[in-house]
Design an enzyme around this catalytic site. Sequence first.
Site, PDB file in Angstrom:
ATOM      1  N   ASP A   1       0.775  -1.269   0.167  1.00 30.06           N
ATOM      2  CA  ASP A   1      -0.039  -0.013  -0.229  1.00 30.06           C
ATOM      3  C   ASP A   1       0.364   1.129  -0.048  1.00 30.06           C
ATOM      4  O   ASP A   1       1.849   1.490   0.289  1.00 30.06           O
ATOM      5  CB  ASP A   1      -1.029  -0.078   1.329  1.00 30.06           C
ATOM      6  CG  ASP A   1      -2.243   1.117   0.600  1.00 30.06           C
ATOM      7  OD1 ASP A   1      -2.351   1.010   0.093  1.00 30.06           O
ATOM      8  OD2 ASP A   1      -2.894   1.123   2.145  1.00 30.06           O
TER       9      ASP A   1
ATOM     10  N   HIS B   1       2.918   3.543  -8.532  1.00 27.95           N
ATOM     11  CA  HIS B   1       2.649   2.034  -8.902  1.00 27.95           C
ATOM     12  C   HIS B   1       4.183   1.719  -9.587  1.00 27.95           C
ATOM     13  O   HIS B   1       4.604   0.258  -9.284  1.00 27.95           O
ATOM     14  CB  HIS B   1       1.904   1.299  -9.993  1.00 27.95           C
ATOM     15  CG  HIS B   1       0.176   1.881  -9.467  1.00 27.95           C
ATOM     16  ND1 HIS B   1       0.237   1.305  -8.619  1.00 27.95           N
ATOM     17  CD2 HIS B   1      -0.659   3.333  -9.944  1.00 27.95           C
ATOM     18  CE1 HIS B   1      -0.983   2.019  -7.959  1.00 27.95           C
ATOM     19  NE2 HIS B   1      -1.501   2.383  -8.947  1.00 27.95           N
TER      20      HIS B   1
ATOM     21  N   LEU C   1      10.907 -20.886  -4.798  1.00 24.85           N
ATOM     22  CA  LEU C   1       9.871 -20.025  -3.932  1.00 24.85           C
ATOM     23  C   LEU C   1       8.353 -20.147  -5.262  1.00 24.85           C
ATOM     24  O   LEU C   1       8.857 -20.325  -6.433  1.00 24.85           O
ATOM     25  CB  LEU C   1       9.794 -18.496  -4.511  1.00 24.85           C
ATOM     26  CG  LEU C   1       9.699 -17.597  -4.038  1.00 24.85           C
ATOM     27  CD1 LEU C   1       9.427 -17.101  -2.434  1.00 24.85           C
ATOM     28  CD2 LEU C   1       9.651 -15.923  -4.391  1.00 24.85           C
TER      29      LEU C   1
HETATM   30  C1  FPP Z   1      -1.964  -0.381  -3.162  1.00 26.06           C
HETATM   31  O1  FPP Z   1      -1.620   1.568  -3.725  1.00 26.06           O
HETATM   32  C2  FPP Z   1      -1.485  -0.474  -4.846  1.00 26.06           C
HETATM   33  C3  FPP Z   1      -2.614  -0.869  -5.745  1.00 26.06           C
HETATM   34  C4  FPP Z   1      -3.627  -0.668  -5.676  1.00 26.06           C
HETATM   35  C5  FPP Z   1      -1.187  -2.371  -6.821  1.00 26.06           C
HETATM   36  C6  FPP Z   1      -0.264  -2.815  -6.687  1.00 26.06           C
HETATM   37  C7  FPP Z   1       0.503  -2.822  -7.464  1.00 26.06           C
HETATM   38  C8  FPP Z   1       2.176  -2.724  -7.320  1.00 26.06           C
HETATM   39  C9  FPP Z   1       2.719  -2.606  -6.057  1.00 26.06           C
HETATM   40  C10 FPP Z   1       2.680  -2.152  -8.873  1.00 26.06           C
HETATM   41  C11 FPP Z   1       3.553  -2.537  -9.949  1.00 26.06           C
HETATM   42  C12 FPP Z   1       3.143  -4.811  -9.047  1.00 26.06           C
HETATM   43  C13 FPP Z   1       3.088  -5.471 -10.243  1.00 26.06           C
HETATM   44  C14 FPP Z   1       2.865  -7.392  -9.405  1.00 26.06           C
HETATM   45  C15 FPP Z   1       3.129  -5.517 -11.616  1.00 26.06           C
HETATM   46  P1  FPP Z   1      -2.109   2.876  -4.092  1.00 26.06           P
HETATM   47  O2  FPP Z   1      -2.298   3.187  -5.345  1.00 26.06           O
HETATM   48  O3  FPP Z   1      -3.370   2.370  -2.840  1.00 26.06           O
HETATM   49  O4  FPP Z   1      -1.699   3.558  -2.635  1.00 26.06           O
HETATM   50  P2  FPP Z   1      -2.446   5.363  -1.904  1.00 26.06           P
HETATM   51  O5  FPP Z   1      -2.903   4.563  -0.806  1.00 26.06           O
HETATM   52  O6  FPP Z   1      -0.807   5.718  -1.536  1.00 26.06           O
HETATM   53  O7  FPP Z   1      -3.223   5.651  -2.730  1.00 26.06           O
END
Ligand code: FPP
Length: 245
Positions: free
Chosen positions: A20, A37, A131
Site C-alpha cells: 500500500d 505504481h 519459491l
Molecule cells: C496500493 O497502493 C497498490 C496497488 C493497488 C497496486 C499494487 C501494484 C504494484 C505494487 C505495482 C507493481 C506490481 C506488479 C505485480 C506488477 P495505492 O494505489 O492504494 O496507494 P495509496 O493508498 O497511497 O493511494
Amino acid sequence: MIFEKIDKNNIPQHIAVIMDGNGRWAKKRGMRRESGHRAGRKSVKKIIESCVELGIKNLTLYAFSTENWNRPKIEINFLMQLLLLSLKDELKNLNKNNIKFKTIGDLYQLPKKIINYLEKVKSETKDNSKLTLTLALSYGSRNEIVNVVKELSDKVKNNIISSKNIDETVINDHLYTRNLPDVDLLIRTSGEKRISNFLLWQIAYSELYFTKKLWPDFRKKDLYKAIISYQNRERRFGKTSEQVK
Ligand code: FPP
C-alpha cells in the site's frame, strides 16, 4: 548488519504483503499515481529476490483487489498494462530463480490478453520449487469464502460430500489458496492498520506487521526488520506460554 540478526532456522514459511501507498508516494513528489505504481514494481522485484535469498517458500502479494475495480478506468488500465509488461519481462527470471508463479482471485474479470499470459507464466513455471510467488488479482477474501460455500452446497446437494464431513480441512481445500500453507507473517505498508479483505481465513494465526514505509520505498532491509519482529514474537496458537516452551 541487520541481515545477520535474522535467525536462519526460524524463517517464516509464508509471507503475505498488502503493498500500500503507491499513490501517496507519487503525490508527495507531485507525480501522477501511475508513477507510484511503476516505482512499486521495483519493490516487488527486490522483495522476491530477498525471499529467494532467505529461503522463504511462499510469498503472496495483494496486487489488485475486487474493490480496486472501482478506481478510475485510466488507473485500472495502467495497472493491467504494468502487470502484462512485468510478466513478460520477468518470465525468464522466474525460471532462472526456480520460482513457481500462481494467482488467486476471480481472473475471469481481467482482460483476456492478461488471462492468457498469466496462464502461460503459470504453466511455464509450474515445476519450479524454490519459491511459490502468488499474485492476488481481482481478489477479495469474502468473495472467496462465498465461492467456497456455493461449491460445497452444490457438492452436498449432489451427494458428493455429506454436510457432517465439512470441517476446516475441507474448507481449506476449497479456497483459492488450497495448496499453500497458512500465512505466518502478514505485512502492510503505508501506515494503515487494516486487512482490507485479504486472506481473512488464512491469517487466523498470522503475526501482523505494520510499517509506515510506503510500498515504493520498501526495500530488503525493511523485509529483514519485519522478519526479525516476527521472530521475536511468541506464537502460542491459543496455548499458554509454558506449553509452547
Ligand atoms: C496500493 O497502493 C497498490 C496497488 C493497488 C497496486 C499494487 C501494484 C504494484 C505494487 C505495482 C507493481 C506490481 C506488479 C505485480 C506488477 P495505492 O494505489 O492504494 O496507494 P495509496 O493508498 O497511497 O493511494
